[in-house]
Scaffold this active site. Sequence first.
Site, mmCIF file in Angstrom:
data_model
loop_
_atom_site.group_PDB
_atom_site.id
_atom_site.type_symbol
_atom_site.label_atom_id
_atom_site.label_comp_id
_atom_site.label_asym_id
_atom_site.label_seq_id
_atom_site.Cartn_x
_atom_site.Cartn_y
_atom_site.Cartn_z
ATOM 1 N N GLY A 73 64.475 -40.722 -0.972
ATOM 2 C CA GLY A 73 63.124 -41.233 -0.865
ATOM 3 C C GLY A 73 62.895 -42.254 0.235
ATOM 4 O O GLY A 73 61.756 -42.626 0.511
ATOM 5 N N THR A 119 67.072 -36.740 4.737
ATOM 6 C CA THR A 119 65.870 -36.316 5.462
ATOM 7 C C THR A 119 65.340 -37.382 6.406
ATOM 8 O O THR A 119 64.850 -37.064 7.495
ATOM 9 C CB THR A 119 64.773 -35.921 4.451
ATOM 10 O OG1 THR A 119 65.322 -34.955 3.548
ATOM 11 C CG2 THR A 119 63.567 -35.331 5.140
ATOM 12 N N LYS A 178 78.704 -35.802 -6.188
ATOM 13 C CA LYS A 178 77.355 -36.315 -6.407
ATOM 14 C C LYS A 178 76.668 -35.374 -7.396
ATOM 15 O O LYS A 178 76.303 -34.251 -7.041
ATOM 16 C CB LYS A 178 76.562 -36.390 -5.097
ATOM 17 C CG LYS A 178 75.101 -36.741 -5.317
ATOM 18 C CD LYS A 178 74.303 -36.845 -4.034
ATOM 19 C CE LYS A 178 72.822 -36.750 -4.341
ATOM 20 N NZ LYS A 178 71.975 -36.910 -3.151
#
Lengths: 259, 68
Positions: free
Chosen positions: A189, A211, A100
């Site tokens: 996001g 997250t 990534k």
Amino acid sequence: MNDTPLRIGGLELSSRLIVGTGKYATMAQADAAIRASGTRMVTVALRRVNLTDRSEGSLFDLLQRGGYHVLPNTAGCYTVDDAVRTAMLAREIGLGSLCKVEVIGDPKTLFPDPIGTLEASRVLVNEGFTVLPYCTDDPVLCQRLRDVGCAAVMPLAAPIGSGLGIRNPTNLRIIREQITEVPLIVDAGVGTASDAAVAMELGFDGVLMNTAIAGAADPIGMATAMRLGVEAGRLAFLSGRIPRRLYASASSPLDGLLA
Amino acid sequence: MALQITLNGEPRTFEAPLTVATLLVALDMTAERVAVERNRRIIRRAEHAATDVVDGDVIEVVHFVGGG
């Protein structure tokens, strides 16, 4: 659910959710949440071994036990050289040649440096990596990343860790229309399960998050919600939603009403 | 004889002779879980035993940690 697997490079994944392994309170919590997510691919970071404190639990054991495909990131890199060096070291550990690519351009927003991202991706594709770049939701940049041979393109929904959800769905729609040769993953996001569902309803092939799960009050519950959100959004996309219309369309017959 | 190296950014002293393989043993690290750089060049696992670590070397030992 009747669906094809997510194909990235030569890999076939039965889950369209990719999750990170960072920010968990304990390794046991990470293990349980990642299992609950149903994912088959997890991201990891590469860092110096801590020479003084060796108490940290073993991520390596978690990865091996779960049999996940391992997607090392180049998080924290601000230059092409650092990203390439990090990817090379990660490959040397021996859990595959996925990468990534992250080349960060700004510490406050963590928005990627699009020029550095494209260059690092080009170099790593030529070095034989299966490259999945984290990038801005710029349709032209996404095309360029496809053109240099990335195995998937991963535009952001919002800044990393922000939980703001999908800020620019119209750009994502354009990117989806324009890029059909490789999978598209919404990366970063996402805040909650409906965000993941929206990403899939836009026709994206998968969602990557960390997250939103690890930072939830109940990470295992949220991991389950995210699994269901991705599945719900995918099924809705495949099933063909009704067009939006400004005025009502009665659900009950207009014939046979009482006079 | 003692040799001074920079290991993960910190000055460290070891007894010579030292190879990448014996360094990892001294650090109680499993070679299969780390990657090693010596003076910015990756030392592949098969080369660990044959690669000397000498005075002034800059060594990086890295592994996977949780991340997104």
